[in-house]
Design an enzyme around this catalytic site. Structure first.
Site, PDB file in Angstrom:
ATOM      1  N   LYS A 172       0.805  -1.228   0.000  1.00  7.48           N
ATOM      2  CA  LYS A 172       0.000   0.000   0.000  1.00  7.48           C
ATOM      3  C   LYS A 172       0.838   1.278   0.000  1.00  7.48           C
ATOM      4  O   LYS A 172       0.295   2.366  -0.163  1.00  7.48           O
ATOM      5  CB  LYS A 172      -0.954   0.008   1.197  1.00  7.48           C
ATOM      6  CG  LYS A 172      -1.935  -1.169   1.216  1.00  7.48           C
ATOM      7  CD  LYS A 172      -2.792  -1.219  -0.035  1.00  7.48           C
ATOM      8  CE  LYS A 172      -3.792  -2.375   0.005  1.00  7.48           C
ATOM      9  NZ  LYS A 172      -4.595  -2.457  -1.235  1.00  7.48           N
TER      10      LYS A 172
ATOM     11  N   GLU B   6     -14.629   4.906  -3.716  1.00  6.54           N
ATOM     12  CA  GLU B   6     -15.557   5.182  -2.618  1.00  6.54           C
ATOM     13  C   GLU B   6     -15.454   6.641  -2.167  1.00  6.54           C
ATOM     14  O   GLU B   6     -16.468   7.278  -1.858  1.00  6.54           O
ATOM     15  CB  GLU B   6     -15.254   4.244  -1.443  1.00  6.54           C
ATOM     16  CG  GLU B   6     -15.545   2.785  -1.739  1.00  6.54           C
ATOM     17  CD  GLU B   6     -14.978   1.840  -0.702  1.00  6.54           C
ATOM     18  OE1 GLU B   6     -15.144   0.613  -0.861  1.00  6.54           O
ATOM     19  OE2 GLU B   6     -14.357   2.330   0.267  1.00  6.54           O
TER      20      GLU B   6
ATOM     21  N   ASP C 277      -4.062 -34.372 -46.034  1.00  5.29           N
ATOM     22  CA  ASP C 277      -2.834 -33.650 -45.716  1.00  5.29           C
ATOM     23  C   ASP C 277      -1.942 -34.565 -44.872  1.00  5.29           C
ATOM     24  O   ASP C 277      -2.420 -35.565 -44.314  1.00  5.29           O
ATOM     25  CB  ASP C 277      -3.190 -32.367 -44.948  1.00  5.29           C
ATOM     26  CG  ASP C 277      -1.972 -31.611 -44.474  1.00  5.29           C
ATOM     27  OD1 ASP C 277      -1.004 -31.506 -45.237  1.00  5.29           O
ATOM     28  OD2 ASP C 277      -1.997 -31.139 -43.325  1.00  5.29           O
TER      29      ASP C 277
END
Length: 733
Positions: free
Chosen positions: A283, A385, A503
């Site tokens: 943080k 917020e 193929d």
């Protein structure tokens, strides 16, 4: 429809008190956001049944009784774990390995084998809970880094399940992700690819993830879609929002107003800077404290006029690195207050506790500046917020450029959280910002947040999940089912004549690291030989291989051969024929260019055929190869403008050949000779070159694309093994 939400933490916590249990809602952005979404569905009368699977926060003695009670009262199915298992899983692998690594703190990451093994165990426990709960039409939405192995575990038992996964933390760059032991990182990516849709908060996280997938699993993506285990998985970006109205409307409630009055009385003469975060090294709390200290030192006129309210919410107390950060915060706060504080003013009001919702809204609404500067954050809902709570459309948000939310909140003051001077300067700018500029910035961000809420986020994710499932169904509908297979067998059996075009590489045999390794085995040789011996049956091998190689491998069989994508044909028991005269002098100009790129792309090599040249890069690093091949292709497109050649991208190859030659033109040599209407035609191929063949086939022919990709072919088979099985089935009809 039922929606099964799966997260490590259940939306309800068990609290033990004197031998009894009580229950309370879980905290945290994920639980709160999803709980709001579930409640909104109920309020709207949505008939979707919601089942939430998660760990309720504690071990209990009577798991059956407590689990039944929580299921009945909260619609939550509990996953109970022992304390020891939870310790190694959650505090161990999740928080000591994944969390620091994904947040760019590799020096803090612990690589403990027991943690990894218990991470696998817990993911298996969650997967079993999902498997035992899920019904055929359920939508399973798994969340976050705790459960990255669970999607594949569920997929193994329920192959057709609808599974979404969302990662709520950053996904790191490849150079960081690769620090995990090779087995772990590979298993994590494979685990996530059990999902149908993988969601991230930002474009960067999605990009880093896809680069790791390319480097580790070798899987290329097309607009975020990857083909893995014969199923398309999509990766996309969904920035998580908030319940905007909840925060905006809460400001006017009586309880919040009472909290505001308390704040105004206490800090009436000061501007408020708000810092609120969990106790976590990611943080950047120490950095913002240093930035604030720098601000006080360089702007003495603001002393006693500003205050920082710093709220640190206790988190992961048992992890050593978190305890260390707590001690450092305490020390630095004390130092700043001691250095700049006075008898009647302290620059920092430090609170080490959780806040009630009313206290939180009051702080958001009363603070002049919100300082949100994580060193790395998946999204950061605090910034959103704060803005939602600014009902007067004022205030300043200072936001770290390392937060996922920065992509949506460009009007904030964006800072590098490692730069003390930037934080200091932004604090000064924010505190001095004129009210009209504050309003202009806040209004723009509020409009964005009010539009893309947590409800829109969830709806977008689930809509995209349904969309990719529908795309999977459209593609899987082309795979040969039993009824179509029987129809092919019957037509083959009753046909007057038969043409089978096959193929070689990728169709009759899997791709190898070097083309010389793809020698046909005895099973393949016997299958081809037996088919060619059937009456009125022409078998044609249509390959990009040079004629010498394919003749060496298959020329002894009574079959027809087409080499170099149609340049040469060899009818059964005849010699090779050049389909038309062409030049190859251009090769002398092209080959030096390709050899130059061999030096620039380790693991690549050049294969020279008689009339074409192939640049192979299957053994090269896939991420580096993607870059170099774009560069080489762009150069060759310009370099060959005056040459009558064609660039052809194949499976980890780039071939340069003469224009006007393709497998379809060569196949017409046999198709044009058909005289009987009751002729059975089947063609199978896996590459872009085979599309030319599919395009020229009559509409009644059976064309098969090998692999899970769009094609002109009518049907798909998964791999060369299924092709051999189909041919074997034809033999016994």
């Amino acid at each position: 429809m039922r929606l099964i939400i799966v997260s490590n933490r259940a939306p309800v916590n068990i609290i033990e008190e004197e031998g009894t249990y009580r229950y309370e809602p879980s905290s945290g952005g994920l639980a709160s956001g999803l709980r709001a979404y579930v409640e909104r569905l109920k309020q709207q009368g949505n008939t979707t049944e919601i089942i939430w699977i998660g760990w309720p926060g504690a071990a209990v003695n009577n798991e059956e009784k407590v689990g039944a009670e929580i299921l009945e009262r909260f619609g939550t199915q509990c996953v109970f774990l022992s304390n020891e298992l939870m310790e190694n899983f959650y505090e161990g692998f999740c928080n000591k390995t994944i969390w620091p690594l994904f947040h760019y703190f590799p020096s803090l990451a612990v690589y403990e084998k027991q943690y990894w093994e218990d991470y696998i165990t817990v993911n298996k426990i969650f997967a079993d809970a999902i498997i035992n709960t899920a019904k055929p039409d359920d939508v399973i939405w798994i969340h976050d880094y705790h459960l990255m192995l669970a999607p594949a575990m569920v997929r193994e038992k329920i192959p057709n399940a609808t599974i979404g996964f969302f990662l709520h933390i950053p996904f790191p760059s490849y150079e960081i992700f690769r620090l995990l032991p090779s087995e772990w990182r590979k298993k994590i990516l494979q685990g996530l690819y059990g999902s149908d849709l993988i969601g991230f908060h930002t474009h960067d996280y999605r990009t880093y993830f896809l680069r790791s997938v390319l480097r580790i699993l070798g899987l290329q993506n097309h607009t975020g879609e990857v083909l893995y285990n014969d199923r398309i998985t999509k990766t996309d970006t969904f920035p998580m929002g908030i319940d905007y109205e909840k925060y905006a409307s809460a400001v006017s409630t009586k309880s919040v107003k009472e909290e505001k009055v308390k704040l105004e009385k206490t800090y009436a003469s000061s501007k408020i800077i708000l810092s609120i975060d969990r106790q976590d090294y990611s943080k950047g709390i120490l950095n913002r404290l240093r930035g604030y200290e720098h601000f006080l030192q360089n702007n003495p006129e603001w002393k006693q006029k500003v205050i920082m309210i710093m709220v640190v919410v206790p988190s992961r107390i048992g992890v050593e690195s978190y305890q260390s950060i707590k001690s450092s915060i305490d020390e630095l706060v004390g130092s700043i207050n001691g250095k700049y504080g006075t008898l009647d003013w302290m620059p920092i009001v430090y609170q080490y506790r959780s806040l009630s919702f009313d206290e939180l809204i009051a702080l958001y609404n009363s603070s002049d500046v919100a300082l949100v500067t994580p060193l790395r954050d998946g999204m950061n809902l605090i910034a959103k917020e704060y803005l939602a709570s600014r009902t007067k459309q004022d205030g300043v948000l200072i936001l770290s450029e390392m937060a996922g939310a920065v992509d949506e909140l460009a009007e904030a003051l964006i800072v590098n959280p490692n730069n003390t001077e930037e934080i200091s300067d932004s604090l000064l700018r924010g505190l001095e910002m004129k009210s009209f500029e504050q309003t202009e910035r806040v209004v723009m961000m509020q409009q964005r947040l009010a539009s893309y809420t947590v409800f829109k986020w969830a709806d977008d994710f689930l809509t995209s999940l349904n969309s990719i499932k529908q795309k999977q169904k459209r593609l899987s509908a082309k795979f040969l089912n039993e009824s179509t297979r029987k129809k092919i067998m019957q037509q083959f059996k009753h046909a007057s004549s038969r043409l089978i075009f096959l193929d070689y590489d990728g169709t009759l045999t899997p791709y190898k690291n070097h083309p010389d390794y793809a020698v046909p085995d005895s099973i393949l040789l016997n299958t081809i030989h037996n088919l060619s011996e059937l009456p009125n049956t022409q078998l044609i091998i249509v390959t990009g291989r040079d004629r010498l190689t394919i003749d060496k491998w298959l020329g002894h069989l009574p079959i027809n051969l087409i080499a170099e994508h149609g340049l040469y044909i060899k009818e059964k028991n005849k010699k090779w024929e050049l389909i038309k005269p062409i030049r190859k002098s251009w090769k002398k100009k092209i080959i030096p260019v390709l050899h130059h790129y061999i030096d620039k792309l380790p693991g690549s090599f050049v294969e020279e055929k008689e009339y074409s040249v192939v640049f192979h890069y299957r053994r090269s690093d896939p991420s580096f190869a993607a870059l170099r091949m774009r560069e080489l292709t762009d150069y060759l497109q310009s370099f060959t403008l005056s040459m009558d050649v064609q660039l052809l991208r194949g499976n980890k190859v780039l071939e340069i050949r003469n224009a006007g030659i393709d497998k379809g033109v060569a196949a017409l040599h046999w198709i044009s000779k058909i005289k009987n209407e009751n002729t059975f035609i089947l063609a199978a191929g896996d590459d872009t070159t085979d599309e030319d063949l599919f395009r020229v086939l009559p509409k009644e022919a059976h064309s098969i694309k090998v692999g899970y990709a769009p094609s002109y072919a009518k049907y798909n088979l998964k791999n060369s093994d299924e092709v051999i099985q189909l041919l074997t089935d034809l033999l016994v009809t």
